[in-house]
Design an enzyme around this catalytic site. Sequence first.
Site, PDB file in Angstrom:
ATOM      1  N   ILE A 217       0.171  31.298  48.261  1.00  0.00           N
ATOM      2  CA  ILE A 217      -0.773  30.299  47.758  1.00  0.00           C
ATOM      3  C   ILE A 217      -0.374  29.924  46.333  1.00  0.00           C
ATOM      4  O   ILE A 217      -0.157  30.802  45.495  1.00  0.00           O
ATOM      5  CB  ILE A 217      -2.226  30.820  47.729  1.00  0.00           C
ATOM      6  CG1 ILE A 217      -2.610  31.502  49.044  1.00  0.00           C
ATOM      7  CG2 ILE A 217      -3.181  29.693  47.378  1.00  0.00           C
ATOM      8  CD1 ILE A 217      -2.815  30.601  50.202  1.00  0.00           C
ATOM      9  N   LYS A 218      -0.294  28.631  46.089  1.00  0.00           N
ATOM     10  CA  LYS A 218      -0.097  28.127  44.725  1.00  0.00           C
ATOM     11  C   LYS A 218      -1.413  27.523  44.261  1.00  0.00           C
ATOM     12  O   LYS A 218      -1.963  26.635  44.919  1.00  0.00           O
ATOM     13  CB  LYS A 218       1.013  27.075  44.698  1.00  0.00           C
ATOM     14  CG  LYS A 218       1.211  26.411  43.337  1.00  0.00           C
ATOM     15  CD  LYS A 218       2.322  25.365  43.395  1.00  0.00           C
ATOM     16  CE  LYS A 218       2.454  24.605  42.088  1.00  0.00           C
ATOM     17  NZ  LYS A 218       3.564  23.605  42.117  1.00  0.00           N
ATOM     18  N   THR A 219      -1.922  28.011  43.140  1.00  0.00           N
ATOM     19  CA  THR A 219      -3.209  27.524  42.654  1.00  0.00           C
ATOM     20  C   THR A 219      -3.210  27.511  41.135  1.00  0.00           C
ATOM     21  O   THR A 219      -2.237  27.900  40.489  1.00  0.00           O
ATOM     22  CB  THR A 219      -4.358  28.388  43.206  1.00  0.00           C
ATOM     23  OG1 THR A 219      -5.595  27.705  43.018  1.00  0.00           O
ATOM     24  CG2 THR A 219      -4.430  29.747  42.518  1.00  0.00           C
TER      25      THR A 219
END
Length: 291
Positions: free
Chosen positions: A202-204
């Site tokens: 996940i990129k956040t």
Amino acid sequence: MADLDDIKDGKDFRTDQPQKNIPFTLKGCGALDWGMQSRLSRIFNPKTGKTVMLAFDHGYFQGPTTGLERIDINIAPLFEHADVLMCTRGILRSVVPPATNKPVVLRASGANSILAELSNEAVALSMDDAVRLNSCAVAAQVYIGSEYEHQSIKNIIQLVDAGMKVGMPTMAVTGVGKDMVRDQRYFSLATRIAAEMGTQIIKTYYVEKGFERIVAGCPVPIVIAGGKKLPEREALEMCWQAIDQGASGVDMGRNIFQSDHPVAMMKAVQAVVHHNETADRAYELYLSEKQ
């Protein structure tokens, strides 16, 4: 072909030493198949469990934005200093030399521009092409709370299903819906939904309050987006805070290629992520490297 008489019986079987089963320790990825774990091991340094990605996929909706006018001139010199390259297949084929030999995360969503509703995206890459390009993962936006939330989640599901067949990880990139506040509550929701759909990374965004809760509630590795250009010291502080609170790396673009000294900035970010340097120490490195 060897003659049967030439084959010697093995003797050194070390019967007193059982074969070791070496666990795959990347968060939440222990049950994946060998091919997917191998790709993830190229993205995340096996010694540190972390990664520094260089994102220059912005052109898929922004066009030739500042710093990305000429990938071959502005970005190519940075390749050797990154762990991973994140780009579109068009740029990969036309600009990135195959001999670069860096793992690639391919942008796999698109079909819209900055002039329209960004959340209205489609899958823009076949898994066959991702495999053909020897990528290590594919990436797509997920817009929780937006008008096209449902479609963006379907895009993620489609990529995860296709990726599982060929051992290709999927990275979900959390976009922010128009009516949602960028806070811990929102990103906890967005990252958890993306992980529940089966994405492996996940990129956040980093948030100052409650980021450690976002990481704790997400069962797979989180890497932070660099976001808008910040002063170098502030960007390094954001990196350090994120890593200190459990992030597995960074995926930075503008804070690298829009810096006056991008190579020095890359080295400073690497120091934070892989060598546990504080923001102060990393900034000192940046200042010394830019000379």
